[in-house]
Motif scaffolding. Structure first.
Motif, PDB file in Angstrom:
ATOM      1  N   HIS A  96       0.809  -1.229   0.000  1.00  0.00           N
ATOM      2  CA  HIS A  96       0.000   0.000   0.000  1.00  0.00           C
ATOM      3  C   HIS A  96       0.832   1.265   0.000  1.00  0.00           C
ATOM      4  O   HIS A  96       1.957   1.287   0.495  1.00  0.00           O
ATOM      5  CB  HIS A  96      -1.069  -0.007   1.096  1.00  0.00           C
ATOM      6  N   ASP A 247       6.063   1.731   6.832  1.00  0.00           N
ATOM      7  CA  ASP A 247       4.792   1.018   6.588  1.00  0.00           C
ATOM      8  C   ASP A 247       3.986   1.884   5.631  1.00  0.00           C
ATOM      9  O   ASP A 247       3.475   2.907   6.044  1.00  0.00           O
ATOM     10  CB  ASP A 247       4.069   0.811   7.920  1.00  0.00           C
ATOM     11  N   ASP A 248       3.894   1.612   4.326  1.00  0.00           N
ATOM     12  CA  ASP A 248       4.275   0.323   3.792  1.00  0.00           C
ATOM     13  C   ASP A 248       5.206   0.524   2.597  1.00  0.00           C
ATOM     14  O   ASP A 248       5.354  -0.355   1.752  1.00  0.00           O
ATOM     15  CB  ASP A 248       3.004  -0.439   3.410  1.00  0.00           C
ATOM     16  N   GLU A 277      -5.244   1.836   2.333  1.00  0.00           N
ATOM     17  CA  GLU A 277      -5.248   0.677   3.235  1.00  0.00           C
ATOM     18  C   GLU A 277      -5.476   1.140   4.676  1.00  0.00           C
ATOM     19  O   GLU A 277      -6.140   0.462   5.454  1.00  0.00           O
ATOM     20  CB  GLU A 277      -3.912  -0.077   3.125  1.00  0.00           C
ATOM     21  N   GLU A 278      -4.932   2.314   4.998  1.00  0.00           N
ATOM     22  CA  GLU A 278      -5.007   2.799   6.389  1.00  0.00           C
ATOM     23  C   GLU A 278      -6.404   3.243   6.798  1.00  0.00           C
ATOM     24  O   GLU A 278      -6.649   3.509   7.972  1.00  0.00           O
ATOM     25  CB  GLU A 278      -4.006   3.950   6.601  1.00  0.00           C
ATOM     26  N   ASP A 323       2.698  -6.128   3.795  1.00  0.00           N
ATOM     27  CA  ASP A 323       2.448  -4.978   4.663  1.00  0.00           C
ATOM     28  C   ASP A 323       3.287  -5.210   5.917  1.00  0.00           C
ATOM     29  O   ASP A 323       3.315  -6.322   6.453  1.00  0.00           O
ATOM     30  CB  ASP A 323       0.947  -4.914   4.987  1.00  0.00           C
TER      31      ASP A 323
HETATM   32 CO    CO Z   1       0.562  -1.038   6.529  1.00  0.00          CO
END
Ligand code: CO
Length: 440
Positions: A96, A247-248, A277-278, A323
């Motif tokens: 991501h 991340d990431d 994604e977050e 991830d």
């Molecule tokens: Co992540």
């Protein structure tokens, strides 16, 4: 940690190579303050390697032996290489592009006590709040303008790229509870100071100036705060790397490097880096969207393959959902599972979860372990303590659209979702090697 747990090769040559990889990663992280910048940097790297850009709003021409990529929203990207000859399935690597940050709201300027201008911001994702205080921050993202001649909207990336705002802590004398588990209120505690009263009405002009557009032309924006602190390679043996957005983007970077050097003959190679994604992936460009499915559908259509071919291929395919993972914390070793204890620089982490928040199962774990063995890369395992709920990621969400054998992995890190995270200098190289083997 017992000496037997140290798996990374400690020779000077491998240390030098790992530091070179880490410096390249650091440049990528520093030049990617937002998901838009990360995807633009990946786009540039792909063009340099001879990839052709496809646009979603035009007809595609995809042929055997070709290399292509497509963007959605400027914040998600899918790149792929079509083998010269008929192929039997897909190799998909997904990571991501976004990281938790503070997003600048509309009408952002807020006056305080007739003396200060602050910016009104809100949380994007679940960040650790404390490390955002008392450090220089800047603003980056994109602005949208309208071209009056063509009537089309234009997106421009922007990075103000100087120490611009800061979220000042309240002094200990005025908050005696600060060290006793203080609960941060995002509307009260987390607003950054922008300037004195003379700066009133200048913020958007500052953004326009950095973007190279007229302030009055800006019709929309997506702007985020980011930490100005540069990446650092540190520790007794310079074995750690710290920076924002590991991340990431550490996985995004490593998968891209492996993708660019792998040469797969039997499988369609796909490398995607997806936004949001977050915040749960449920956007038009996130892992829950049709982006990957649409991309694969169009590729198969262009190659004259039908849905039957696609479904047969899918059953013989593998996805790596990458991830970052939690390493055992030196001050909180009890927070890790008693028998699955990943350490920084111990290699790639395979993640397991009985509830399938991580997709890894016996089959996909075996397939990925086999790849890592071939690449001579160490692997570790992660599971949440049985009495603790863990995080989620994009693999199982993506599988509701494109269902295939999937393994969830990551690189071990500390302080996940801090604006200054810590990982290992050896682990990036391990993932590059594994990704190259995956695409071989
Ligand atoms: Co992540």
């Amino acid at each position: 940690m017992e000496p037997t747990n140290i798996k990374h090769p400690a020779s000077p040559e491998s240390a030098a190579a790992s530091h070179a990889v880490s410096r390249a990663l650091a440049r990528f992280l520093e030049s990617s303050p937002t998901s838009f910048h990360a995807v633009e940097n990946i786009r540039t790297a792909l063009i340099k390697e001879g990839f052709t850009e496809l646009c979603e709003n035009r007809k595609w021409q995809v042929t055997s032996g070709g290399k292509y990529f497509v963007l959605r929203n400027g914040s998600s990207i899918a790149a792929f290489v079509v083998p010269e000859h008929p192929f039997r399935g897909m190799r998909i690597f997904a990571s991501h592009s976004d990281s938790p940050a503070f997003k600048v709201k509309e009408n952002p300027e807020l006056e305080s006590d007739g003396h200060y201008i602050r910016l009104n911001v809100e949380r994007y994702g679940g960040m650790l709040c404390a490390p955002w205080f008392d450090r220089p921050l800047s603003v980056a993202g994109r602005v949208v303008t309208k071209d009056l001649e063509t009537g089309t909207f234009r997106t421009k990336l922007v990075d103000i790229d100087r120490d611009l705002v800061l979220i000042p802590n309240l002094a200990i004398h005025m908050n005696r509870e600060a060290n006793n588990g203080y609960k941060y209120n995002p509307q009260k505690d987390m607003l950054p100071l922008y300037g004195d009263l003379t700066s009133k009405g200048t913020f958007l002009a500052e953004v326009a100036d950095a973007a190279g557009v007229k302030e009055s032309d800006i019709l929309g924006h997506d702007l985020f705060l980011y930490n100005r602190e540069k990446a650092s390679i540190w520790g007794a043996r310079r074995e750690f790397i710290s920076c924002g957005r590991l991340d990431d983007l550490q996985c995004a970077y490593a998968s891209l490097q492996g993708f660019l050097t792998g040469k797969c003959r039997e499988y369609l190679s796909v490398c995607c880096v997806l936004d949001n994604e977050e915040v749960g992936s449920g956007t038009k460009q996130g892992a829950a969207s049709t982006f990957l499915l649409d991309t694969l559908t169009r590729i198969y259509g262009c190659l004259g393959l039908d849905r039957e071919d696609y479904l047969i291929h899918l059953s013989d395919s593998l996805m790596v959902s990458a991830d970052n993972a939690h390493a055992v914390h030196p001050n909180h070793a009890d927070k890790a599972d008693p028998s699955n204890r990943p350490y920084i620089n111990g290699g790639i982490v395979i993640k397991f979860n009985a509830a399938q928040k991580y997709c890894t199962d016996g089959v996909s774990a075996a397939m990925f372990r086999d790849i890592c063995q071939s690449a001579q890369v160490p692997v570790q395992t992660f599971a949440n303590r049985s009495d603790m709920a863990g995080g989620s990621t994009l693999g199982n969400i993506s599988n509701t659209r494109v269902a295939l054998n999937t393994v969830d992995i990551g690189l071990p890190q500390l302080a996940m979702h801090s604006p200054y995270e810590t990982a290992g200098v050896y682990d990036t190289g391990y993932l590059i090697r594994a990704a190259r083997e995956f695409y071989r």
